[in-house]
Design an enzyme around this catalytic site. Structure first.
Site, mmCIF file in Angstrom:
data_model
loop_
_atom_site.group_PDB
_atom_site.id
_atom_site.type_symbol
_atom_site.label_atom_id
_atom_site.label_comp_id
_atom_site.label_asym_id
_atom_site.label_seq_id
_atom_site.Cartn_x
_atom_site.Cartn_y
_atom_site.Cartn_z
ATOM 1 N NE ARG A 136 -11.132 -15.733 -29.846
ATOM 2 C CZ ARG A 136 -10.609 -15.716 -31.055
ATOM 3 N NH1 ARG A 136 -11.123 -14.949 -31.991
ATOM 4 N NH2 ARG A 136 -9.583 -16.465 -31.336
ATOM 5 C CB ALA A 187 -18.192 -20.137 -28.872
ATOM 6 C CG HIS A 202 -11.040 -24.365 -32.590
ATOM 7 N ND1 HIS A 202 -10.381 -24.888 -31.498
ATOM 8 C CD2 HIS A 202 -11.496 -23.142 -32.212
ATOM 9 C CE1 HIS A 202 -10.433 -24.017 -30.504
ATOM 10 N NE2 HIS A 202 -11.107 -22.954 -30.912
ATOM 11 C CB CYS A 216 -21.244 -23.804 -27.722
ATOM 12 S SG CYS A 216 -21.501 -22.296 -28.691
HETATM 13 FE FE1 CFM Z 1 -6.302 -21.122 -29.081
HETATM 14 FE FE2 CFM Z 1 -6.714 -20.594 -26.743
HETATM 15 FE FE3 CFM Z 1 -8.744 -21.078 -28.459
HETATM 16 FE FE4 CFM Z 1 -7.220 -18.835 -28.681
HETATM 17 FE FE5 CFM Z 1 -9.042 -17.382 -27.280
HETATM 18 FE FE6 CFM Z 1 -8.547 -19.140 -25.351
HETATM 19 FE FE7 CFM Z 1 -10.545 -19.636 -27.006
HETATM 20 MO MO1 CFM Z 1 -10.670 -17.705 -25.312
HETATM 21 S S1 CFM Z 1 -5.399 -19.509 -27.916
HETATM 22 S S2 CFM Z 1 -7.944 -20.204 -30.160
HETATM 23 S S3 CFM Z 1 -7.674 -16.716 -28.817
HETATM 24 S S4 CFM Z 1 -7.312 -22.396 -27.624
HETATM 25 S S5 CFM Z 1 -8.540 -17.039 -25.313
HETATM 26 S S6 CFM Z 1 -6.678 -20.272 -24.663
HETATM 27 S S7 CFM Z 1 -10.451 -19.922 -24.966
HETATM 28 S S8 CFM Z 1 -11.075 -17.703 -27.545
HETATM 29 S S9 CFM Z 1 -10.961 -21.260 -28.352
HETATM 30 C C1 HCA Z 2 -15.430 -18.258 -26.234
HETATM 31 C C2 HCA Z 2 -14.570 -17.032 -26.360
HETATM 32 C C3 HCA Z 2 -13.693 -16.783 -25.155
HETATM 33 C C4 HCA Z 2 -14.494 -16.467 -23.932
HETATM 34 C C5 HCA Z 2 -13.693 -15.789 -22.883
HETATM 35 C C6 HCA Z 2 -14.128 -15.866 -21.460
HETATM 36 C C7 HCA Z 2 -12.777 -15.579 -25.503
HETATM 37 O O1 HCA Z 2 -14.985 -19.275 -25.720
HETATM 38 O O2 HCA Z 2 -16.548 -18.215 -26.682
HETATM 39 O O3 HCA Z 2 -14.800 -16.798 -21.043
HETATM 40 O O4 HCA Z 2 -13.716 -14.960 -20.753
HETATM 41 O O5 HCA Z 2 -11.590 -15.712 -25.443
HETATM 42 O O6 HCA Z 2 -13.321 -14.522 -25.824
HETATM 43 O O7 HCA Z 2 -12.876 -17.900 -24.934
#
Ligand code: CFM
Ligand code: HCA
Length: 530
Positions: free
Chosen positions: A85, A54, A183, A51
């Protein structure tokens, strides 16, 4: 239509078929690679997306270690976004690190009915008295937006009362499409109130790393390499990062964009406001790390730096060559499917290819079309679904801090030689016939795995066990299953080791993939009727 896609899509009712068809493509040629992305999830579909909260609290703000971050909402939201995370951080001498704490107003039913502002005011008071932070960040979850608590007013009053920075982020989970909206909210706040307020005198070759969150220590490995060459990393956004460092981010000579999805607009704004150019980098994979380091050296154009870069590349390669060859020998010819957030499904294909592994399918949870198709499609994206309830800010040239780094001629020249102000997206680099899926859901995961039979499925915690129970190795590309780092030279070896161990473990003898059992192939267990 490609037969594999048809087999997966044909089971959908007409309306779902029409929708999902736009989000799933088989790459046919270099020119036709349009995909639908960044749209709201269809109700009823079991999505893996997270979400807005998150994305804001968990992803972008979460790693900032010197700020007390209070979740205004129920405890479940705070708990979910705390610690899972794996964005690691080190305590620095004389500086505070609050990453181990989970601060929350723990909203209850009565707060929803009568309002939660009093609780938030009290939470800030307690946090300030006990921890004496220099910054407090407040992040709201769904009920706060629904009942209308004014977190901005509370933050402004607290800032006045305690004489410290208190920032509010209205990142209610339901806003935007998914994490990527969060973000945006987080980055906008940092751009408006933090970046540009420091007075550091930057040393030579100063850079920021944008979109690197230090999962499993990736950022530490990247910084190690950069420091060895002679770069100075002013700030990392935001892995092992701090508000204190971010304040000076406008002093860098170059911005390096690792995860473009989560931060590309900040790189653009920094260029408009402070004149700092940016390049797309990728420290995942040996070849990509080398290319990135060479691009950086070329950007600065200093002969000594170029030579030092080559020397470090050589030294690092020498240290890992034997191990990489060992793992490549075990992995060559294997196949993979990847489904992760908004940039890793692309980046990890390059590391897999270093190890001889072919990618059959890749998808993003919440990427935008440019992450798939390249930045050139941005002007043709008609409507950003996030723009309905997420602020989009614009910035102007900051006369005090603006600096010119490259002459217009040099800029144009470098643009031809490296991804300056550009990323090409995932699809262009994938071979023909590869399958690309946006917002892959659980039904599609099961179906594609059954048809494509990859040796390994890279995903997150929510979909991991679907594959694993079916006898396919599953590795988490979000958390690295408690391993890492996977970035840079040394990280590549860790990755090769983990995948090799996963594939060669005797466990698989005790688990049979459903398609290997005649009776189950006909049955409903795997990808049954919907
Ligand atoms: Fe960039 Fe990602 Fe994301 Fe990420 Fe992550 Fe991710 Fe994420 Mo999980 S590199 S910031 S550190 S888009 S692993 S592939 S889904 S938390 S929002
Ligand atoms: C998030 C964080 C997450 C979840 C990872 C997962 C992460 O989206 O809230 O589903 O295993 O990297 O910790 O993307």
């Amino acid at each position: 239509m490609n037969k594999t896609l048809e087999r997966v899509l044909e089971k959908y009712p007409a309306r779902v078929y029409k929708n999902r068809k736009e989000h799933i493509v088989a790459k046919e040629s270099q020119d036709e690679n349009a995909i639908q992305a960044n749209t709201r999830t269809l109700p009823g579909i079991m999505t893996n997306r997270g979400c807005c909260y998150a994305g804001c609290k968990g992803v972008v703000l979460g790693p900032l270690k010197d700020a007390v971050m209070i979740t205004h909402g129920p405890i479940g939201c705070a708990y979910y976004s705390w610690g899972t995370r794996r964005h690691k951080a080190k305590e620095e001498e004389d500086k505070k690190n609050f990453l181990e704490y989970c601060f929350c107003t723990d909203m209850q039913e009565s707060d929803i009915v009568f309002g939660g502002e009093k609780k938030l005011i009290q939470a800030i008071k307690e946090a300030v008295e006990i921890f004496q932070p220099s910054t407090v960040l407040i992040c709201s979850t769904c009920p706060v937006g629904l009942i209308g608590d004014d977190i901005n007013a509370v933050a402004a009053a607290a800032q006045k009362e305690y004489g410290i920075q208190v920032l509010a982020f209205s990142c209610e989970g339901y806003k935007g499409v998914s994490q990527s909206g969060g973000h945006h909210i987080a980055n906008n706040g940092l751009m408006k109130y933090v970046i540009g307020t420091g007075e550091l005198v930057p040393p030579k070759y100063s850079v920021n790393i944008l979109g690197e969150y230090n999962i499993g220590g990736d950022g530490w490995e990247i910084s190690r390499i950069l420091k060895k060459i002679g770069y100075h990393v002013i700030s990392v956004m935001t892995g092992d990062g701090s508000i204190a460092d971010l304040k000076n981010a406008h002093k860098a000579d170059l911005n390096l964009v690792q995860c473009h999805r989560s931060i590309n607009y900040i790189a653009e704004m920094a260029q408009t406001k402070y004149g700092t150019p940016w390049i797309k980098v990728n420290f995942i994979g040996i070849e990509s790390t080398i290319e990135t380091l060479r691009n950086m050296a070329k950007y600065f154009g200093d002969e000594e730096l170029i030579q030092r870069t080559e020397q470090v590349i050589e030294e690092e390669l020498e240290q890992i060559q034997e191990s990489m060859e060992f793992y490549k020998e075990k992995l060559i010819g294997k196949t993979a499917a990847l489904f992760v957030g908004g940039s890793r499904a692309h980046h990890y294909q390059l590391l897999l290819s270093d190890l001889g592994v072919e990618t059959l399918l890749a998808g993003y949870e919440f990427a935008h079309r440019d992450d798939y198709e390249g930045r050139e499609v941005i002007p043709s994206i008609k409507e950003d679904a996030d723009s309905k309830n997420i602020e989009s800010i614009t910035v102007e040239k900051d006369e005090k801090h603006y600096r010119v780094f490259l002459t217009p001629e040099r800029y144009e020249q470098l643009k031809k030689e490296m991804p300056l102000d550009y990323y090409s997206g995932m699809i262009k680099e994938m071979p023909d016939n590869s399958i690309i899926v946006d917002d892959l859901n659980h039904y599609e995961t099961e179906e594609f795995l059954k048809i494509l039979k990859p040796d390994v499925f890279f995903s997150g915690i929510k979909d991991k066990y679907v594959a694993q129970k079916a006898g396919i190795l599953s590795r988490q590309l979000h958390s690295y299953d408690y391993s890492g780092p996977y970035a840079g030279f040394k990280g590549a070896v860790n990755f090769g080791r983990d995948v090799t161990m996963g594939l060669t473990t005797p466990t698989w003898k005790y688990s049979t993939a459903p398609w290997k059992e005649e009776s189950l192939l006909e049955g409903t267990y795997f990808g049954g009727d919907i």
